[in-house]
Design an enzyme around this catalytic site. Structure first.
Site, PDB file in Angstrom:
ATOM      1  N   PRO A  79       0.797  -1.227   0.000  1.00 17.38           N
ATOM      2  CA  PRO A  79       0.000   0.000   0.000  1.00 17.38           C
ATOM      3  C   PRO A  79       0.831   1.278   0.000  1.00 17.38           C
ATOM      4  CG  PRO A  79       0.019  -0.999   2.178  1.00 17.38           C
ATOM      5  CD  PRO A  79       0.678  -1.986   1.241  1.00 17.38           C
ATOM      6  N   ASN A  80       0.280   2.252  -0.678  1.00 17.03           N
ATOM      7  CA  ASN A  80       0.813   3.632  -0.758  1.00 17.03           C
ATOM      8  C   ASN A  80       2.060   3.752  -1.625  1.00 17.03           C
ATOM      9  OD1 ASN A  80      -1.206   4.774   0.997  1.00 17.03           O
ATOM     10  ND2 ASN A  80      -0.189   3.708   2.665  1.00 17.03           N
ATOM     11  N   ARG A 118       4.993  11.113  -2.598  1.00  7.79           N
ATOM     12  CA  ARG A 118       4.907  10.752  -1.172  1.00  7.79           C
ATOM     13  C   ARG A 118       6.245  11.033  -0.477  1.00  7.79           C
ATOM     14  NH1 ARG A 118       4.575   4.578   1.096  1.00  7.79           N
ATOM     15  NH2 ARG A 118       4.370   5.145   3.294  1.00  7.79           N
ATOM     16  N   TYR A 154      11.466   9.022   0.660  1.00  5.37           N
ATOM     17  CA  TYR A 154      11.366   7.984  -0.377  1.00  5.37           C
ATOM     18  C   TYR A 154      11.998   8.379  -1.708  1.00  5.37           C
ATOM     19  CZ  TYR A 154       8.189   5.937   2.988  1.00  5.37           C
ATOM     20  OH  TYR A 154       7.657   5.406   4.137  1.00  5.37           O
ATOM     21  N   ASN A 172       8.273  -5.360  -1.431  1.00 12.08           N
ATOM     22  CA  ASN A 172       8.241  -4.143  -0.629  1.00 12.08           C
ATOM     23  C   ASN A 172       6.803  -4.035  -0.141  1.00 12.08           C
ATOM     24  OD1 ASN A 172       8.137  -1.673   0.585  1.00 12.08           O
ATOM     25  ND2 ASN A 172       9.340  -0.626  -0.985  1.00 12.08           N
ATOM     26  N   ALA A 189       3.645  -0.583   4.719  1.00 12.38           N
ATOM     27  CA  ALA A 189       3.336  -0.668   6.162  1.00 12.38           C
ATOM     28  C   ALA A 189       2.919  -2.072   6.600  1.00 12.38           C
ATOM     29  CB  ALA A 189       2.250   0.345   6.517  1.00 12.38           C
ATOM     30  N   HIS A 198       5.125  -4.187   8.958  1.00 11.75           N
ATOM     31  CA  HIS A 198       5.257  -4.021  10.398  1.00 11.75           C
ATOM     32  C   HIS A 198       4.187  -4.738  11.209  1.00 11.75           C
ATOM     33  CE1 HIS A 198       8.103  -1.187   8.872  1.00 11.75           C
ATOM     34  NE2 HIS A 198       7.169  -0.421   8.350  1.00 11.75           N
ATOM     35  N   ASP A 240       2.602 -15.278   6.739  1.00 12.64           N
ATOM     36  CA  ASP A 240       2.206 -16.675   6.539  1.00 12.64           C
ATOM     37  C   ASP A 240       2.215 -17.032   5.056  1.00 12.64           C
ATOM     38  OD1 ASP A 240       1.912 -17.049   9.249  1.00 12.64           O
ATOM     39  OD2 ASP A 240      -0.277 -17.003   9.247  1.00 12.64           O
ATOM     40  N   GLU A 285      13.143  -9.229   1.039  1.00 10.66           N
ATOM     41  CA  GLU A 285      12.395  -8.087   1.581  1.00 10.66           C
ATOM     42  C   GLU A 285      13.124  -6.810   1.152  1.00 10.66           C
ATOM     43  OE1 GLU A 285      12.523  -7.885   5.829  1.00 10.66           O
ATOM     44  OE2 GLU A 285      11.161  -6.164   5.926  1.00 10.66           O
ATOM     45  N   HIS A 334      13.042  -2.381   1.015  1.00 10.94           N
ATOM     46  CA  HIS A 334      12.490  -1.078   1.406  1.00 10.94           C
ATOM     47  C   HIS A 334      13.347   0.022   0.805  1.00 10.94           C
ATOM     48  CE1 HIS A 334       9.850  -3.008   4.248  1.00 10.94           C
ATOM     49  NE2 HIS A 334      10.883  -3.736   4.628  1.00 10.94           N
ATOM     50  N   LEU A 335      12.693   1.091   0.378  1.00  6.79           N
ATOM     51  CA  LEU A 335      13.430   2.263  -0.104  1.00  6.79           C
ATOM     52  C   LEU A 335      14.179   2.934   1.035  1.00  6.79           C
ATOM     53  CD1 LEU A 335      10.407   3.351  -2.144  1.00  6.79           C
ATOM     54  CD2 LEU A 335      12.667   3.322  -3.199  1.00  6.79           C
ATOM     55  N   SER A 336      13.480   3.101   2.163  1.00  7.82           N
ATOM     56  CA  SER A 336      14.070   3.816   3.299  1.00  7.82           C
ATOM     57  C   SER A 336      14.743   2.828   4.249  1.00  7.82           C
ATOM     58  CB  SER A 336      12.976   4.594   4.045  1.00  7.82           C
ATOM     59  OG  SER A 336      12.029   3.694   4.606  1.00  7.82           O
ATOM     60  N   ARG A 351      14.171   5.012  11.476  1.00  3.72           N
ATOM     61  CA  ARG A 351      12.997   5.889  11.450  1.00  3.72           C
ATOM     62  C   ARG A 351      12.187   5.700  12.742  1.00  3.72           C
ATOM     63  NH1 ARG A 351       9.891   5.065   6.036  1.00  3.72           N
ATOM     64  NH2 ARG A 351       8.856   6.942   6.834  1.00  3.72           N
ATOM     65  N   ARG A 379       8.624   1.151  12.807  1.00  5.10           N
ATOM     66  CA  ARG A 379       9.124   0.654  11.508  1.00  5.10           C
ATOM     67  C   ARG A 379      10.327  -0.268  11.662  1.00  5.10           C
ATOM     68  NH1 ARG A 379       6.265   3.800   7.682  1.00  5.10           N
ATOM     69  NH2 ARG A 379       5.828   5.868   8.505  1.00  5.10           N
TER      70      ARG A 379
END
Ligand code: DQA
Length: 148
Positions: A9-10, A17, A22, A74, A77, A80, A87, A98, A100-102, A107, A111
């Site tokens: 999401p997002n 954003r 990001y 990615n 949220a 977390h 699962d 896995e 992530h950009l950040s 942070r 997170r």
């Protein structure tokens, strides 16, 4: 080799954003960074972005039998708190990266916890758009090491 790249999401909003966190690359830009790395290695990359957790889970279920050799996720949220996504990742025997950009460890405290990390082979975080080619290389290296 067939790589499945999933965005949660997002992440459709990349570019507008929180660019200080990001970056200014759009979702298309980061997917292209991954796809061109895959192409250079002779691999195919399918991309899915969804705001809906169930859709991501359903796509992961299909990856068990559709010829997917590795997954890059990615999860935004969901990372977390989504035990359901964890699962679904655990159901897959192919390599899972896995991404992530950040740097999620630098942070807000919430997170720093990734509930999906234990279901993945490894994590890449904090390199922005540059993390995408790294994730492709990691996924392909892990997939190549798997016994056939
Ligand atoms: C993110 C980090 C998450 O904490 C956040 O919720 C996102 C993006 C990243 O790529 O840095 O949506 O996964």
């Amino acid at each position: 080799m067939q790589i499945l790249l999933i965005h949660g999401p997002n992440l459709s909003q990349l570019g507008v954003r929180d660019p200080a966190v990001y970056g200014t690359a759009t979702l298309d830009d980061v997917v292209e960074a991954a796809r061109s790395e895959a192409r250079a290695a002779g691999a195919d990359l399918e991309h899915v972005q969804t705001e809906h957790e169930g859709d991501a889970i359903t796509r992961l279920h299909a990856a068990r039998t559709d010829g997917t050799d590795a997954v890059i996720v990615n999860a935004g949220a969901w990372t977390h708190y989504s035990y359901a996504l964890r699962d679904a990742l655990e159901l897959l025997s192919v390599p899972k990266v896995e991404l992530h950009l950040s740097n999620i460890h630098a942070r807000e405290a919430f997170r720093a916890t990734s509930v999906i990390a234990p279901a993945c082979d490894g994590s890449i975080a904090g390199f922005g758009r540059g993390g995408y080619p790294l994730a492709v290389r990691a996924a392909l290296a892990l997939a190549a090491e798997r016994p056939t």
